[in-house]
Design an enzyme around this catalytic site. Structure first.
Site, PDB file in Angstrom:
ATOM      1  N   LYS B  78      37.459  27.555  41.622  1.00  0.00           N
ATOM      2  CA  LYS B  78      38.043  28.743  40.917  1.00  0.00           C
ATOM      3  C   LYS B  78      37.328  29.121  39.575  1.00  0.00           C
ATOM      4  O   LYS B  78      36.733  28.328  38.975  1.00  0.00           O
ATOM      5  CB  LYS B  78      39.410  28.290  40.685  1.00  0.00           C
ATOM      6  CG  LYS B  78      40.469  29.614  40.053  1.00  0.00           C
ATOM      7  CD  LYS B  78      41.895  28.937  39.846  1.00  0.00           C
ATOM      8  CE  LYS B  78      42.595  29.920  39.460  1.00  0.00           C
ATOM      9  NZ  LYS B  78      44.152  29.660  39.003  1.00  0.00           N
ATOM     10  N   SER B 153      47.768  32.291  40.791  1.00  0.00           N
ATOM     11  CA  SER B 153      46.568  33.129  40.253  1.00  0.00           C
ATOM     12  C   SER B 153      45.375  32.637  41.256  1.00  0.00           C
ATOM     13  O   SER B 153      44.110  33.114  40.880  1.00  0.00           O
ATOM     14  CB  SER B 153      46.047  32.744  38.952  1.00  0.00           C
ATOM     15  OG  SER B 153      46.293  31.461  38.423  1.00  0.00           O
ATOM     16  N   SER B 177      50.255  28.475  40.521  1.00  0.00           N
ATOM     17  CA  SER B 177      48.889  28.961  40.665  1.00  0.00           C
ATOM     18  C   SER B 177      48.370  28.237  41.934  1.00  0.00           C
ATOM     19  O   SER B 177      47.358  28.881  42.341  1.00  0.00           O
ATOM     20  CB  SER B 177      48.288  29.316  39.654  1.00  0.00           C
ATOM     21  OG  SER B 177      48.941  30.141  38.845  1.00  0.00           O
TER      22      SER B 177
END
Lengths: 476, 487, 95
Positions: B78, B153, B177
């Site tokens: 990420k 997210s 997330s």
């Protein structure tokens, strides 16, 4: 006519003498090319996290114990949020409501009496980087200093005169030096002082409006700025003006305080507990261990010096005010037992030269053994007391051994009776007026003749013999 | 079967048998990415040459008999996790060209264990969001339906695993997330106990809530990745020394006698009927597998979302204050003076959602409001933690839906912040209490996957993985995403 | 009304964010809604409850005072837009 009294509080920041910064392993060494003592943590790079230096906590506790504070069993770190280029994370990791130490005190002399000045709290925090303004079209930033560990020592507003503030600082520095947690050098920035000052009518219980003073670069500056500011405030109040709560800058050159140029909005620091660091719990055992590691404090050393070495309180107070000076003195006592002589020389010639050169005891290169050698040379009669001062001055400058200096400069005391008698006779012949004065009963006229003999022998004539021989020759 | 469809432990088996090479694996994934990435938009940075180079080195190691569980296996990271020398943007204009000079600890550990970084994945800007729509660069599509969001997210990390663009990925979870995108994308996603995985190098959003965790294709893979990244880190003062030697040892076939807690609070209005049914079916399955179902109550959990938004925003407002363009990141070109430089730089660099949260956080900490908001939220946190402590006296694990709905449409909630926040209503309490949580697929509704959330006690990842493993085997969820027609 | 436009402006200043008038209006309304939602917390009595700042019950995480090499200055300055003489550069700061 209304009389006013001053209410003074001092905030002192001291850099701690740890090898590494407070939250990372970067060196704390002074100097170094800009931004060469920096890492992701103290630069505040995204993702970097702080890890607390154990020694910082220990040093803060040590300072707290030496300043008679209570040590918090439970303590934590907090974030103090504000924006400034020298603050890379845009927050300073400090302590807000649960500082490591609190409720301490220092005793100072005031008006011949002992007065207790309270210490509200001591907490640990990180220093910011340095801004360099030389460049005209911008400001440069060096983060080497960012993350250096500091303790902030806040006093109660217990001081009433600028002199008390000065004495507080001298005492505080002395105690901190003893603990060896900081070298407290204001000129080098390892000790910084801000002060809060307000005035109120004598006998009143309601404090006046506080003004903060910054840009104080020496203890004397603290005293002078307070003197000025107190007068300024009293004058303003007497003329019916209100005192504005503000931060003022001490202008050393003009000798006045002036409002700081930028109109700062009051900071809202939005303190909250630092989530990246966990609380500090100081156990009784840990506290005791640190307490036992405390060296002998100035007060105890002073008492001991008076007892062991029989020097007067005045001397003991001054000599023990600095750990280095006390240790210098004590080293000398190991080889020389006329203790008062040692203290006389430290407080006399050595202090005079330190004042002239603006040096601290740390900078003095004379070693205790050399001091002792000099004193012995005087005792043996090898040099006169006057010449000794010359030798000492040379020792101070060059660090050379006193006997070498005496030899190289030919400063041996002249003890030869025949040689001295010849000179005495010449002096008498050359100064008929003084001789006549003496013979007419002016005892003091001999002083002039002694002086002339000293001049002629460049101070090397044995003083006792000089006087005696002159008297003998004069009576002939 | 194409290599990109395999799971970590399967690939590892083939590598050990020397039936395939790491370079073949990486090439397979790179081709896959070429095919479908234009439809998915999961990546911000793809490291084609570097990955092939590293695969070559991995093959050398394997040839010499040096092979670990992750050697030669591609991973996607990420884009809020620092990778040395590789652009790390947090999907924000603020860090569009930021290149970290150091690796996050989890990245170091993965590299040490032989994993190969394939690229950096898209996310909501600075991890603030539940749909990956606040990214400054692109919107990632849900592989099951390209008109839907992948969740957020960590939407990019979830989508690329679901679409077989990588073997596994890392995400971060502050309020859900990892778990929520895992649920919306039909894969396994886990948020470890707070303090189990080092945060050093994770670009901070909310320091007391953030955790890094894996997205994988099954529970076994999840345990393998956890083995690599979990464990004490001296660089992270909040990391705890509590890690058993091998999480795969907990992948046992039995959960008889395990007590599973069900809380009414997670089945109230707002929960989609279809999702509710799949989750109730899952709970029945647990019963059939020998677990005991226990009613528990978490009365303060209704307040978790409010407490979360105050705590997370407050910490974020402080964590994001460092972005001023002086040392790194975006800097304004036109400004009047220093203060203006800060204002213009930050206003240009941050998107709307990030600004909203910074404002909310600043407000909650500001003079006069601290007690009413921030301090209050911390007290509510205590109450929520106590609720869970009490519940865990009666049960071993708590089970419920991960998300109140399946994947919603792109653009559907983006203009209504509060509606978006409600997507996290089941995941947020777990972060508040610092507990471990896993999401794994438990069914489908209208062609979209449903996630089941299992929550355990602090540092009890073993039990969590055990229950998830047994459920996964029994459920045998084997649907694959439509990828808009591209298979 | 939980937060006024003026208060929003003040908060923006504290956070070093700049908004146009329309943006300020929009933000003010949105923030107001969110604050009203989180005001829900006022329903709970928390008189005698201790705040939890750290969910992990650990304390005294301390490290030894050992110097380790700092990062190469080149890496430190790598991402800076303006630098000079090994320093970061900012518009003139008035002290």
């Amino acid at each position: 006519m209304m009389e006013y009294q001053a209410v003074i509080g001092l905030e002192v920041h001291a850099e701690l003498l740890t090898d590494t910064k407070i939250f990372c392993n970067c060196t704390t060494k002074f100097g170094g090319e800009p931004n060469t003592h920096v890492c992701p943590v103290c630069l505040g790079l995204p993702g970097a996290l702080p890890v607390l230096n154990k020694k910082v906590v220990e040093y803060a506790i040590k300072a707290g114990l030496a300043l008679n504070c209570e040590i918090a069993e439970y303590s934590k770190m907090d974030r103090k949020n504000y924006f400034y280029p020298d603050l890379p994370k845009a927050y300073q990791i400090s302590q807000y409501d649960l500082p490591l130490c609190s409720k301490g005190y220092i005793e100072i002399e005031s008006d011949g009496k002992t007065k207790k000045i309270g210490i509200t709290r001591i907490h640990i925090e990180e220093d910011a980087g340095k801004l360099i303004h030389e460049n005209v079209e911008g400001t440069l930033v060096d983060y080497n200093r960012g993350g250096i560990p500091l303790i902030e020592i806040v006093s109660e507003p217990d001081m009433s005169t600028p002199e008390e503030a000065y004495n507080y600082l001298v005492k505080l520095k002395s105690i901190l030096e003893y603990t060896e947690v900081s070298d407290c050098k204001m000129q080098e920035g390892s000790l910084r002082v801000d002060t809060n000052i307000s005035v109120m009518p004598v006998g009143s219980t309601k404090f006046g409006t506080k003004v903060e003073l910054k840009n104080l670069n020496s203890f004397k500056a603290v005293q002078k700025s307070l003197e000025y500011e107190i007068n300024r405030q009293i004058k303003a109040l007497k003329e019916g003006e209100n005192i504005i709560q503000e931060t003022r800058r001490w202008n050393e050159v003009k000798g006045i305080t002036e409002p700081m140029r930028s109109k700062e909005e009051a900071h809202d620091y939005r303190y909250f507990p630092e989530p990246d660091l966990v609380p500090i719990i100081v156990s009784k055992e840990w506290k005791e261990k640190i307490k036992n590691e405390l060296p002998e404090m100035p007060y105890h050393k002073k008492e001991r010096f008076i007892k062991m070495y029989g020097i007067p309180e005045y001397d003991a107070e001054i000599i023990t005010s600095s750990k280095r000076m006390a240790s210098f003195f004590e080293e000398c006592t190991k080889e020389y037992s006329s203790y008062k002589s040692i203290s006389n020389w430290i407080m006399g010639e050595m202090s005079r030269l330190m004042n002239e050169t603006g040096q601290e005891i740390e900078d003095v290169i004379i070693k205790p053994e050399q001091m002792v050698k000099l004193l012995k040379l005087i005792d043996e009669g090898t040099i006169t007391g006057t010449i000794a001062k010359t030798v000492f001055e040379e020792m101070y400058k060059s660090g050379m051994d006193p006997d070498k200096i005496v030899e190289e400069k030919g400063l041996r005391q002249v003890n030869d009776e025949e040689e001295l008698r010849k000179i005495a006779q010449k002096i008498i012949a050359d100064n008929p007026k003084s001789v006549e004065d003496y013979k007419n009963g002016k005892e003091k006229a001999i002083g002039y003749l002694v002086g002339q003999m000293m001049k002629a022998t460049k101070g090397k004539a044995n003083p006792q013999m000089t006087t005696q021989l002159l008297k003998e020759e004069l009576s002939k | 079967m194409e290599l990109y469809k395999y799971k970590i432990h399967e690939l590892n088996g083939l590598l050990r048998k020397k039936e395939i090479s790491s370079q073949e694996i990486v090439k397979s994934y790179l081709n896959r990415i070429k095919d479908i990435e234009p439809s998915i938009d999961a990546f911000i940075t793809i490291l084609e040459d570097e990955a092939l180079e590293n695969a070559k080195k991995a093959d050398e190691k394997i040839k010499n008999g040096q092979i670990k569980d992750l050697t030669g296996i591609p991973v996607v990271i990420k884009d809020n996790i620092s990778t040395e020398g590789i652009r790390t943007t947090c999907a924000s204009k603020m860090l569009e060209n930021y290149i970290p000079p150091y690796n996050a600890t989890v990245v170091e550990r993965l590299l040490e264990d032989g994993a190969i970084i394939l690229g950096k994945s898209n996310m909501d800007e600075f991890a603030m969001g539940s749909s990956t729509e606040t990214s400054a660069f692109k919107t990632t599509k849900n592989p099951w339906d390209l008109t839907k969001v992948p969740g957020g997210s960590s939407g990019g990390s979830a989508a690329c695993v679901a679409a077989d663009e990588t073997a596994f990925s890392l995400g971060s979870d502050t309020g859900g997330s990892i778990r929520q995108p895992a649920s919306l994308c039909g894969i396994v996603g886990m948020k470890p106990t707070y303090g189990l995985v080092s945060r050093y190098g994770l670009i901070a959003f909310a320091s007391s809530l953030d955790q890094i965790g894996p997205f994988t294709k099954d529970v076994t893979d999840c345990a393998i990745v956890l083995n690599s990244i979990a464990g004490h880190d001296t660089k992270d003062s909040t990391s705890v020394n509590s890690k058993p030697s091998d999480y795969t040892e907990f992948l046992k076939n039995d959960i008889k006698g395990m007590k599973i807690g069900i809380a009414d609070e997670f089945f109230k209005e707002g929960l989609n009927e279809g999702v509710k049914n799949e989750v109730l079916n899952a709970i029945n399955l647990f019963k059939q597998l020998g677990a005991e179902i226990i009613d528990i109550s978490l009365p303060y959990v209704d307040y978790a979302l409010s407490a979360y938004y105050i705590i997370a925003s407050a910490e974020a407002s402080s964590n994001l204050a460092r972005y001023d363009g002086i040392r790194y990141g975006h800097i304004a070109e036109k400004y009047e003076d220093l203060i203006d430089m800060y204002m213009v730089t930050r206003s240009e660099g941050f998107g709307k959602e990030v600004k909203r949260r910074i404002m909310l956080g600043t407000y909650a900490l500001s003079s006069g409001y601290y007690d009413a908001y921030y301090k209050k939220a911390l007290k509510v946190r205590t109450l929520i933690k106590n609720d869970y402590d009490k519940a865990f006296e009666k049960c071993d694990l708590i089970v419920g839906p991960t998300s109140p709905t399946t994947a919603f449409s792109i653009g559907e909630k983006v203009d209504d912040p509060l509606a978006m926040y409600l997507a996290d209503i089941y995941t947020v309490p777990v972060n508040i209490a610092g507990l471990p949580g896993i999401s794994l697929p438990c069914g489908m509704v209208d062609g979209l996957p449903v996630g089941l959330q299992i929550v355990g006690k602090h540092f009890d990842e073993g039990k969590l993985l055990n229950a998830a493993y047994v459920f996964e085997k029994a459920k045998n969820f084997n649907a694959k995403p439509a990828l808009g027609g591209v298979i | 009304m939980a937060i006024t436009k003026k208060e929003t402006e003040h908060v923006a200043k504290l956070a070093r964010l700049k908004f146009s008038d329309e943006e300020l209006d929009e933000f003010s309304v949105q923030l107001d809604k969110i604050i009203q939602y989180v005001d829900k917390l006022n329903e709970i009595v928390t008189e005698n409850i201790e705040p939890t700042a750290h969910i992990v019950p650990i304390h005294n995480v301390l490290r030894e005072d050992e110097v380790k090499p700092s990062m190469d200055r080149e890496k430190i300055l790598m991402n800076a837009p303006y630098k000079e003489n090994g320093c970061f550069k900012v518009p003139k700061v008035i002290e």
